[in-house]
Motif scaffolding. Structure first.
Motif, PDB file in Angstrom:
ATOM      1  N   PHE A 166      46.638  17.021  17.518  1.00  0.00           N
ATOM      2  CA  PHE A 166      46.640  16.011  18.566  1.00  0.00           C
ATOM      3  C   PHE A 166      47.648  14.904  18.290  1.00  0.00           C
ATOM      4  CE2 PHE A 166      42.364  17.863  19.111  1.00  0.00           C
ATOM      5  CZ  PHE A 166      42.410  18.148  20.466  1.00  0.00           C
ATOM      6  N   ASN A 193      37.359  15.107  16.773  1.00  0.00           N
ATOM      7  CA  ASN A 193      37.648  16.536  16.709  1.00  0.00           C
ATOM      8  C   ASN A 193      36.653  17.256  15.802  1.00  0.00           C
ATOM      9  OD1 ASN A 193      38.724  19.094  16.572  1.00  0.00           O
ATOM     10  ND2 ASN A 193      40.662  18.486  15.638  1.00  0.00           N
ATOM     11  N   GLN A 229      41.257  17.433  26.078  1.00  0.00           N
ATOM     12  CA  GLN A 229      42.162  18.481  26.540  1.00  0.00           C
ATOM     13  C   GLN A 229      42.008  18.795  28.029  1.00  0.00           C
ATOM     14  OE1 GLN A 229      43.310  21.693  23.502  1.00  0.00           O
ATOM     15  NE2 GLN A 229      41.308  21.015  22.765  1.00  0.00           N
ATOM     16  N   GLU A 284      43.594  11.082  15.903  1.00  0.00           N
ATOM     17  CA  GLU A 284      42.733  12.254  15.755  1.00  0.00           C
ATOM     18  C   GLU A 284      41.805  12.054  14.565  1.00  0.00           C
ATOM     19  OE1 GLU A 284      42.949  17.007  14.599  1.00  0.00           O
ATOM     20  OE2 GLU A 284      44.779  15.982  15.257  1.00  0.00           O
ATOM     21  N   ASN A 331      42.183  24.096  18.513  1.00  0.00           N
ATOM     22  CA  ASN A 331      42.804  22.848  18.944  1.00  0.00           C
ATOM     23  C   ASN A 331      44.227  22.693  18.437  1.00  0.00           C
ATOM     24  OD1 ASN A 331      40.540  21.862  20.341  1.00  0.00           O
ATOM     25  ND2 ASN A 331      39.616  21.113  18.450  1.00  0.00           N
ATOM     26  N   ASP A 366      37.335  16.510  21.390  1.00  0.00           N
ATOM     27  CA  ASP A 366      38.491  17.403  21.418  1.00  0.00           C
ATOM     28  C   ASP A 366      38.515  18.235  22.695  1.00  0.00           C
ATOM     29  OD1 ASP A 366      36.158  18.433  20.337  1.00  0.00           O
ATOM     30  OD2 ASP A 366      37.156  19.872  19.040  1.00  0.00           O
ATOM     31  N   CYS A 389      44.697  15.721  28.938  1.00  0.00           N
ATOM     32  CA  CYS A 389      45.687  15.166  28.008  1.00  0.00           C
ATOM     33  C   CYS A 389      47.113  15.277  28.530  1.00  0.00           C
ATOM     34  CB  CYS A 389      45.570  15.826  26.637  1.00  0.00           C
ATOM     35  SG  CYS A 389      45.942  17.598  26.595  1.00  0.00           S
TER      36      CYS A 389
END
Length: 544
Positions: A492, A463, A441, A529, A489, A437, A444
């Motif tokens: 996603f 994640n 990021q 995810e 988070n 996760d 992404c």
């Protein structure tokens, strides 16, 4: 008469460049104009770090220098992350950086940077072309330097006034280097020294490899009857199902393989630098007193003896070396090998691959084993950095060369840009990015790039709501004192859909296969995810 941008693009065409990665900037408008009339695809990215990583991954896939265009100042500093990957991974990369008007140098002009100072320790070479008529010379030099010896990144700064000026100059000509194998007697001598060993281990890695080299390695290992390990994140250099495969020397190394390195009385190193990851911080083999024979084959003479004094050093690229070693072994009479070591080494690897159950309703070891058992043999897997990668390295079985893209530099955020590059280069193959996760990021935002250019990798985001690797080290050093490692988070799957891709969430193990099938059939970039139990830290270790 051609302006500098057209001279640049024409030279790239002559050098065989089919695709470049960029983030546009006003400092190299003439270069963009030159690309307009060429057949070179310009993959426009969202951040220069992602662009440089895509170019680096493209180079790994093709064996030719990846090409990246970024603008001055902030653009160049962002791209430095990809330059560092190319440096430590020994990947040929050419980064063109737009530069200020050369007439304004040393005035701290808007976004002015001294690139020789900035990239001096990151790149193999840093140059600035101030004369339009010399552009072909500088470009050809950058490409040849990027490929020579130990490959790596080269940075070429392009002042905007130089690019927009015109010149009447021919394109630079010449051929690429043609690596020649050392004389046969050197390989015979190397094998003679190897035959003296009682407990040898072969380690392969480095930048130069090919399907032909992988086949030659398989033949050599079978005939030599010697255990073979791969260097960090070079697991696709040998079919992991081969009877002589002993595993890979990674961060979370199999303790039994680590002990085999310690106990070896001879190391045959082909292509690899054999650095701190492979030696667990130089603890498995002491540079001061190795206590074993070291036979080191590397493309760059400066790497042989840099850390470990070799018993014998041979300057040769790894792929060429494997063909020569196979041929040399066929000339040996009465070769016996070490069959008694091959089976135990293989058994140790098989034992290491036995899944250790992790807590929670979704188990990473089962996800990776499912991917390993169900993906096509030519599927390309990419990853960046994070504890999630430990499951991938341990439980996935690589079956052919050209299917692993991962940074030996340990750079977070690499996996997704690499997956985009792989999907563009091989649109007919399955491309899967494994990411944490935190890792995902980092880059992404390149979801937009994937959608725009038709790349369709499948991203599996593990994640666990934290920077897992740092949390693991934190628990070891300061148990129970959580600081700076927790993540808030996004959804996603929803994020992927917002960009125009496919998104889904997996909360139970029995959902994964069906969701993966949906992602494969989506025809666009997909994000799965996988929501993990927060207690999971690494294979075999978890929080209470």
């Amino acid at each position: 008469m051609r302006h500098g941008g057209r001279i640049l693009s024409d030279q790239l065409v002559k050098l065989g460049v089919r695709r470049v990665f960029s983030v546009p900037g006003e400092s190299f408008l003439a270069a963009l104009d030159g690309l307009y009339d060429s057949d070179i695809q310009n993959v426009v990215c969202r951040q220069e770090g992602g662009a440089a990583m895509m170019a680096e991954a493209h180079a790994k896939l093709t064996g030719l220098p990846g090409v990246c265009f970024v603008t001055r100042g902030p653009g160049a500093t962002n791209a430095s992350a990809g330059v560092h990957v190319a440096r430590q991974d020994s990947t040929p990369l050419v980064v063109f950086v737009g530069q200020i008007d050369s007439g304004h140098t040393d005035r701290e002009t808007f976004q002015e940077v001294d690139y020789k100072a900035m990239f001096g320790s990151l790149a193999k070479g840093v140059f600035q072309c101030n004369d339009t008529a010399r552009l072909p010379e500088y470009i050809a030099r950058a490409f040849r330097l990027a490929l020579s010896g130990r490959p790596g990144p080269v940075v070429l700064a392009l002042p905007e006034n130089m690019l927009s000026a015109k010149a009447d100059v021919p394109d630079f000509t010449g051929t690429w280097r043609t690596p020649a194998a050392p004389a046969p007697y050197l390989w015979d001598h190397l094998l003679m020294r190897l035959a003296e060993a009682k407990a040898p281990l072969m380690v392969v890695g480095g930048p130069h490899w090919s399907p032909q080299a992988a086949a030659a390695l398989a033949d050599f290992a079978t005939s030599a009857r010697i255990p073979v390990a791969t260097a960090f994140r070079r697991q696709d250099y040998m079919d992991n199902r081969h009877a002589c495969f002993a595993g890979d020397l990674n961060v979370g190394v199999n303790p039994r393989l680590a002990q085999r390195v310690r106990d070896a009385d001879c190391l045959l190193l082909v292509g690899t630098r054999f650095g701190d990851i492979e030696t667990q911080g130089y603890t498995l083999v002491d540079p001061v007193g190795p206590g074993k024979a070291i036979l080191h084959v590397h493309a760059d003479a400066d790497e042989i003896g840099r850390v470990y004094g070799p018993t014998l050093g041979v300057v040769c690229p790894g792929d060429v070396a494997m063909l020569s070693l196979r041929d040399a072994l066929s000339r040996q009479d009465g070769w016996t090998g070490w069959a008694e070591a091959v089976a135990p080494a293989r058994a140790d690897y098989d034992h290491w691959q036995t899944p250790v159950e992790s807590p929670g309703d979704v188990k990473q070891e089962q996800v990776i084993r499912w991917l390993s058992d169900n993906l096509p043999v030519d599927a390309i897997l990419t990853n960046g950095a994070g504890n999630y990668a430990a499951w991938l390295h341990r439980y996935f079985t690589w079956k052919q060369h050209g299917t692993q893209l991962a940074p030996t530099s340990g750079s977070m955020g690499y996996g997704f840009p690499a997956a985009i590059a792989a999907s563009l280069e091989h649109p007919d193959r399955t491309v899967v990015c494994l990411a944490g996760d935190g890792c995902f990021q980092m880059t992404c935002n390149e979801l937009s790039t994937a959608v725009q250019h038709g790349a369709a990798p499948i991203v599996v985001v593990m994640n666990n709501g934290r920077y897992g690797t740092i949390r693991m080290h934190q628990e070891r050093a300061y148990p129970g004192r959580v600081s700076g490692t927790v993540l808030a988070n996004p959804d996603f799957a929803a994020l992927a859909c917002a960009y125009g891709g496919f998104g889904a969430v997996v909360t139970r193990q029995d959902q994964f296969a069906d969701v993966f099938a949906q992602a494969s059939g989506a025809g666009t970039v997909a994000v799965i995810e996988v929501r993990l139990d927060a207690r999971v830290l690494s294979p075999g270790a978890s929080l209470a």
